[in-house]
Design a protein around this motif. Structure first.
Motif, PDB file in Angstrom:
ATOM      1  N   HIS A 132       3.193  -3.167  -5.754  1.00  0.00           N
ATOM      2  CA  HIS A 132       3.123  -3.481  -4.320  1.00  0.00           C
ATOM      3  C   HIS A 132       3.119  -4.973  -4.007  1.00  0.00           C
ATOM      4  CE1 HIS A 132       2.285   0.363  -2.001  1.00  0.00           C
ATOM      5  NE2 HIS A 132       2.608   0.744  -3.211  1.00  0.00           N
ATOM      6  N   HIS A 133       2.205  -5.714  -4.637  1.00  0.00           N
ATOM      7  CA  HIS A 133       2.024  -7.096  -4.179  1.00  0.00           C
ATOM      8  C   HIS A 133       2.120  -8.096  -5.318  1.00  0.00           C
ATOM      9  CE1 HIS A 133      -0.186  -4.465  -1.296  1.00  0.00           C
ATOM     10  NE2 HIS A 133       0.652  -5.077  -0.490  1.00  0.00           N
ATOM     11  N   PRO A 134       3.285  -8.713  -5.490  1.00  0.00           N
ATOM     12  CA  PRO A 134       3.402  -9.764  -6.486  1.00  0.00           C
ATOM     13  C   PRO A 134       2.811 -11.063  -5.944  1.00  0.00           C
ATOM     14  CG  PRO A 134       5.552  -9.274  -5.507  1.00  0.00           C
ATOM     15  CD  PRO A 134       4.527  -8.533  -4.715  1.00  0.00           C
ATOM     16  N   ASP A 180      -5.322   0.882  -6.829  1.00  0.00           N
ATOM     17  CA  ASP A 180      -5.637  -0.382  -6.167  1.00  0.00           C
ATOM     18  C   ASP A 180      -4.650  -0.618  -5.037  1.00  0.00           C
ATOM     19  OD1 ASP A 180      -3.255  -1.724  -6.971  1.00  0.00           O
ATOM     20  OD2 ASP A 180      -4.184  -2.529  -8.764  1.00  0.00           O
ATOM     21  N   HIS A 181      -4.905  -1.614  -4.249  1.00  0.00           N
ATOM     22  CA  HIS A 181      -3.917  -2.027  -3.253  1.00  0.00           C
ATOM     23  C   HIS A 181      -4.067  -3.506  -2.912  1.00  0.00           C
ATOM     24  CE1 HIS A 181      -1.496  -1.471   0.645  1.00  0.00           C
ATOM     25  NE2 HIS A 181      -0.691  -1.421  -0.389  1.00  0.00           N
ATOM     26  N   GLY A 182      -5.295  -3.970  -2.808  1.00  0.00           N
ATOM     27  CA  GLY A 182      -5.523  -5.376  -2.481  1.00  0.00           C
ATOM     28  C   GLY A 182      -5.283  -6.233  -3.710  1.00  0.00           C
ATOM     29  N   PRO A 341      -6.677  -1.239  10.273  1.00  0.00           N
ATOM     30  CA  PRO A 341      -5.925  -2.457   9.963  1.00  0.00           C
ATOM     31  C   PRO A 341      -5.136  -2.325   8.673  1.00  0.00           C
ATOM     32  CG  PRO A 341      -8.226  -2.743   9.439  1.00  0.00           C
ATOM     33  CD  PRO A 341      -8.125  -1.422  10.112  1.00  0.00           C
ATOM     34  N   HIS A 342      -4.134  -3.169   8.540  1.00  0.00           N
ATOM     35  CA  HIS A 342      -3.351  -3.141   7.295  1.00  0.00           C
ATOM     36  C   HIS A 342      -3.288  -4.526   6.658  1.00  0.00           C
ATOM     37  CE1 HIS A 342      -0.762  -1.652   4.267  1.00  0.00           C
ATOM     38  NE2 HIS A 342       0.349  -2.188   4.724  1.00  0.00           N
ATOM     39  N   GLY A 343      -2.547  -5.453   7.279  1.00  0.00           N
ATOM     40  CA  GLY A 343      -2.402  -6.754   6.648  1.00  0.00           C
ATOM     41  C   GLY A 343      -3.526  -7.706   7.018  1.00  0.00           C
ATOM     42  N   PRO A 407       1.507  -3.497  14.443  1.00  0.00           N
ATOM     43  CA  PRO A 407       1.609  -4.736  13.672  1.00  0.00           C
ATOM     44  C   PRO A 407       1.042  -4.557  12.263  1.00  0.00           C
ATOM     45  CG  PRO A 407      -0.139  -4.933  15.313  1.00  0.00           C
ATOM     46  CD  PRO A 407       0.543  -3.617  15.560  1.00  0.00           C
ATOM     47  N   LEU A 408       1.752  -5.085  11.269  1.00  0.00           N
ATOM     48  CA  LEU A 408       1.294  -4.921   9.878  1.00  0.00           C
ATOM     49  C   LEU A 408       0.985  -6.258   9.227  1.00  0.00           C
ATOM     50  CD1 LEU A 408       3.686  -2.175   8.407  1.00  0.00           C
ATOM     51  CD2 LEU A 408       1.492  -1.868   9.528  1.00  0.00           C
ATOM     52  N   HIS A 409       2.039  -6.959   8.792  1.00  0.00           N
ATOM     53  CA  HIS A 409       1.848  -8.125   7.933  1.00  0.00           C
ATOM     54  C   HIS A 409       2.340  -9.401   8.606  1.00  0.00           C
ATOM     55  CE1 HIS A 409       0.863  -5.454   4.634  1.00  0.00           C
ATOM     56  NE2 HIS A 409       1.943  -4.752   4.894  1.00  0.00           N
ATOM     57  N   THR A 410       1.720 -10.527   8.256  1.00  0.00           N
ATOM     58  CA  THR A 410       2.055 -11.798   8.910  1.00  0.00           C
ATOM     59  C   THR A 410       2.406 -12.867   7.882  1.00  0.00           C
ATOM     60  OG1 THR A 410       0.635 -11.245  10.780  1.00  0.00           O
ATOM     61  CG2 THR A 410       1.166 -13.567  10.483  1.00  0.00           C
ATOM     62  N   VAL A 448       9.990  -1.834   9.687  1.00  0.00           N
ATOM     63  CA  VAL A 448       9.685  -2.976   8.818  1.00  0.00           C
ATOM     64  C   VAL A 448       8.270  -2.877   8.245  1.00  0.00           C
ATOM     65  CG1 VAL A 448       9.276  -4.257  10.969  1.00  0.00           C
ATOM     66  CG2 VAL A 448       9.384  -5.487   8.820  1.00  0.00           C
ATOM     67  N   GLY A 449       8.169  -3.119   6.940  1.00  0.00           N
ATOM     68  CA  GLY A 449       6.871  -3.139   6.260  1.00  0.00           C
ATOM     69  C   GLY A 449       6.398  -4.575   6.129  1.00  0.00           C
ATOM     70  N   HIS A 450       6.572  -5.143   4.935  1.00  0.00           N
ATOM     71  CA  HIS A 450       6.197  -6.540   4.744  1.00  0.00           C
ATOM     72  C   HIS A 450       7.299  -7.481   5.228  1.00  0.00           C
ATOM     73  CE1 HIS A 450       2.449  -6.920   2.416  1.00  0.00           C
ATOM     74  NE2 HIS A 450       2.706  -5.706   1.982  1.00  0.00           N
ATOM     75  N   LEU A 451       6.899  -8.736   5.402  1.00  0.00           N
ATOM     76  CA  LEU A 451       7.831  -9.840   5.611  1.00  0.00           C
ATOM     77  C   LEU A 451       7.581 -10.830   4.487  1.00  0.00           C
ATOM     78  CD1 LEU A 451       7.096 -10.656   9.364  1.00  0.00           C
ATOM     79  CD2 LEU A 451       8.936  -9.212   8.483  1.00  0.00           C
ATOM     80  N   PRO A 511      10.412  -1.698  -2.457  1.00  0.00           N
ATOM     81  CA  PRO A 511       9.639  -2.932  -2.437  1.00  0.00           C
ATOM     82  C   PRO A 511       8.566  -2.917  -1.339  1.00  0.00           C
ATOM     83  CG  PRO A 511      11.976  -3.392  -2.554  1.00  0.00           C
ATOM     84  CD  PRO A 511      11.838  -1.937  -2.229  1.00  0.00           C
ATOM     85  N   HIS A 512       7.477  -3.599  -1.599  1.00  0.00           N
ATOM     86  CA  HIS A 512       6.469  -3.810  -0.569  1.00  0.00           C
ATOM     87  C   HIS A 512       6.462  -5.298  -0.255  1.00  0.00           C
ATOM     88  CE1 HIS A 512       4.876   0.313  -0.468  1.00  0.00           C
ATOM     89  NE2 HIS A 512       5.454   0.340  -1.646  1.00  0.00           N
ATOM     90  N   TYR A 513       5.575  -6.032  -0.931  1.00  0.00           N
ATOM     91  CA  TYR A 513       5.501  -7.460  -0.636  1.00  0.00           C
ATOM     92  C   TYR A 513       6.414  -8.236  -1.583  1.00  0.00           C
ATOM     93  CZ  TYR A 513       3.058 -11.817   0.690  1.00  0.00           C
ATOM     94  OH  TYR A 513       2.718 -13.057   1.152  1.00  0.00           O
TER      95      TYR A 513
END
Ligand code: K7E
Ligand code: CUA
Length: 652
Positions: A132-134, A180-182, A341-343, A407-410, A448-451, A511-513
């Motif tokens: 998920h998050h590199p 995990d996720h964070g 909340p998400h992001g 709204p998700l990720h910033t 849209v998921g991540h940016l 892909p996520h992030y």
């Protein structure tokens, strides 16, 4: 025939309009397809607008010209990382991390098998991950181009990728969590890599019925210590913190003003645990009752001291700061956050924290200065059921931005703007950090998921490019059956108005992030030097083979084959063994020339090594069937590549 390059050379930015006007003056022949005689005819033939051509000119990268940025994108359930060039959006390569991948020989030789085996939890062979998050390693809050860390949501693992050779080097996990996720998020100097759990389980892998959820299930924040000199995570210097069984979500590390702190979102503060068929609400509705969940504020610097002072317990092999200690020592605080909340994203100056509420229409902007003052004054609005102090919500925030639906990720740019993905509305919203107002929205195709923006989560964002990582592509590409690719959309964020430049289908995983880094920060090697190097340790392999010293030797533990590969032969090229022999193959690619990679495959033996220049590999196999088995080089390395082959002869 009018030469095309006359227009293309001058056609960039404002020059484009001139070029187009000039093209329009040319005599109109009857162009079709790419035979069109001039630019305007070509546009007409391909049905392109002026804006399309402008987008093409902003992304087109001629042969031999290199991209300005690299994207490292999570590969979702492919278990890989994808490396993509920007602005061309060309796929440069994949990096195998949690999943065997034959092109890279990953999972088909002893060296990479050892890495995959590190990730076998409880001895169970795991052949995939959900990346998920590199996170790129940072120095002073900026990417330093040295390492990439990669989280696996499915099996709660963290991997280290070395950016010298773009290869995975280590997989770690703690038995305190099962998903995990964070993770992964690095602290500004990569002292620690944060990984927090997603779905709470009983601590340390114990058994407890879901009806004991509140009493026995727990969330965990893991702080993995990174030993930069060794290029590895040091599990024995790492520590965890126990958290209530809310579902912890994304995390981010503070920086500059907020350095030393970590922020983790949560949902399901209702502590719903499902049970639709047992008369309980589904998790979906049970976890969406409260208007507020809790933003977790963790003082990790202080926590590291507390852990160092030994105020931990060891559960399932990991040092953990128990919840009571975390509260007593002032390491953990909560603040309300609306809703599901998400992001959670810290601003480039480290002064604020932006939270996107999936079921809210706002982003909430928290002030670190206010949070710190509230902690110092011990000004609490109460405690959660576990005794964690809750800081008053209104006193913690600077304000809210009305963003839109979901709204998700910033991400951030270099001009004080923030960009938030808005899932339900399928747009990217650009807003001003200064006055918390939306400036502009651009549609995304779709969901849209991540940016990711260039340096978009560092202390020095670059602006320039943003990629919208869309979950659904629907009608964007030629249809390929029911399973559709994801859609990466490259957006120019330097233009006065955001402009969509390019759609890139990702048909290998979800892909996520991602992280986007300037290409000049990376300095990858072109060969393993000297020849005979073990790609994982970076040292000469004790079994490396020097030219002239090849051979086959029968020893007590089996038959040792010492082999070299060089254009265009293997030495030896006939391996004679007896059925039932254990074969230890030691294979060195003698080459140092860039791109002179050889492969090594044996028919019907499930072996395929990738031998980049200078690389040494070992592989053990049992010659369990009699017969003659061709082996050959799987990389088209030279004109006589087809002749780079031999026989494994297994006598009955
Ligand atoms: Cu896909 Cu960051 Cu795992 Cu949001 S997460 S989209
Ligand atoms: Cu070596 Cu083909």
């Amino acid at each position: 025939m009018k030469p095309m390059h006359k227009y293309l050379v001058v056609a960039s930015g404002a020059a484009l309009a001139i070029a187009l006007a000039f093209a329009a003056c040319q005599p109109q022949s009857a162009p079709q397809g790419t035979n069109a005689a001039n630019l305007q005819d070509l546009m007409k033939a391909r049905n392109l607008t002026e804006e399309n051509v402008q987008a093409a000119l902003k992304t087109y990268t001629p042969t031999g010209v290199k991209d300005e940025y690299y994207i490292f994108a999570s590969g979702g359930h492919s278990g890989q990382v994808f490396v993509i060039g920007v602005p061309s959006m060309r796929l440069l390569r994949s990096i195998a991390v949690y999943t065997p991948e034959p092109w890279q020989g990953y999972g088909y030789g002893d060296q990479s098998n050892k890495i995959l085996e590190q990730g076998n939890r409880d001895g169970k062979s795991l052949t995939w991950g959900d990346v998920h998050h590199p996170a790129l390693s940072e120095t002073g809050g900026d990417y330093d181009g040295q390492y990439l860390f990669v989280g696996d949501k499915a099996n709660a693992r963290v991997a280290v990728v070395d950016l010298k050779d773009f290869a995975a080097k280590q997989i770690v996990y703690t038995n305190l969590m099962r998903s995990d996720h964070g993770g992964t998020f690095v602290t500004p100097n990569t002292d620690y890599i944060i990984e927090s759990s997603q779905y709470p389980v009983p601590l340390g892998g114990a058994y407890a019925d879901p009806t004991k959820y509140q009493e026995q299930y727990r969330g965990v924040a893991m702080f993995w210590k990174f030993d930069r000199a060794a290029g590895r995570i040091a599990p024995e210097e790492s520590f965890a913190m126990e958290l209530p069984p809310y579902m912890q979500d994304l995390a981010d590390a503070g920086k500059l003003d907020s350095d030393g702190y970590a922020f983790i979102n949560s949902f399901n503060t209702e502590m719903s645990h499902g049970g639709i068929s047992e008369g309980q609400p589904s998790l979906e509705s049970g976890a969406s009752q409260n208007d507020m969940d809790y933003l977790h504020v963790i003082n990790w610097k202080k926590a590291a001291e507390v852990a160092k002072a030994g105020k931990t317990e060891t559960i399932a092999g990991t040092r953990i700061i128990r919840l009571k200690t975390a509260i007593d020592e002032g390491l953990l605080y909560f603040i309300g956050e609306p809703k599901s909340p998400h992001g959670v994203d810290v601003t480039p100056d480290g002064k604020e924290i932006v939270v996107g509420g999936k079921l809210d229409t706002h982003c909430t902007v928290y002030s670190f200065e206010k949070i710190k003052a509230l902690i110092e004054q011990k000004k609490y609005a109460g405690n959660d059921p576990f005794g964690v102090p809750i800081l008053p919500y209104q006193d913690s925030i600077r304000g809210q931005v009305e963003i839109g639906l979901g709204p998700l990720h910033t991400q951030f740019d270099d001009k004080g703007n923030a960009y938030t993905s808005v899932f339900i509305e399928s747009v990217v919203a650009k807003w001003s950090l200064k006055d918390l107002k939306v400036i502009e929205k651009i549609p995304a195709q779709y969901n849209v998921g991540h940016l990711v923006a260039a340096g978009g989560d560092t202390v020095h964002p670059h602006g320039k490019y943003l990629v919208s990582m869309n979950k659904w592509s629907l009608d964007r590409f030629a249809p390929v059956g029911p399973l559709l690719p994801q859609n990466f959309q490259l957006i120019d964020i330097d233009a006065p108005k955001m402009q969509l430049l390019y759609d890139m289908p990702i048909g290998i995983g979800e892909p996520h992030y991602a992280q986007m880094i300037a290409a000049d920060k990376l300095h990858p090697i072109t060969a393993y030097t000297p020849a005979g190097t073990d790609a994982v340790t970076g040292k000469m392999d004790p079994d490396h083979v020097v030219g002239g010293k090849e051979g086959i030797e029968r020893r007590a533990d089996g038959v040792h084959v010492s082999m070299t590969a060089i254009r265009s032969h293997f030495t030896p090229d006939i391996i004679r063994v007896k059925r039932g022999d254990l074969v230890h193959l030691h294979l060195t690619n003698q080459e140092q020339a860039q791109d002179a990679t050889h492969g090594f495959a044996i028919s019907e033996y499930n072996i395929n090594l990738s031998l980049e220049p200078g690389k040494h590999e070992n592989v053990d196999f049992k010659a369990d069937r009699a017969g003659v088995f061709p082996f050959y080089c799987t990389e088209f390395c030279s004109a006589l590549h087809l002749e780079m082959a031999g026989y494994l002869v297994v006598e009955p």
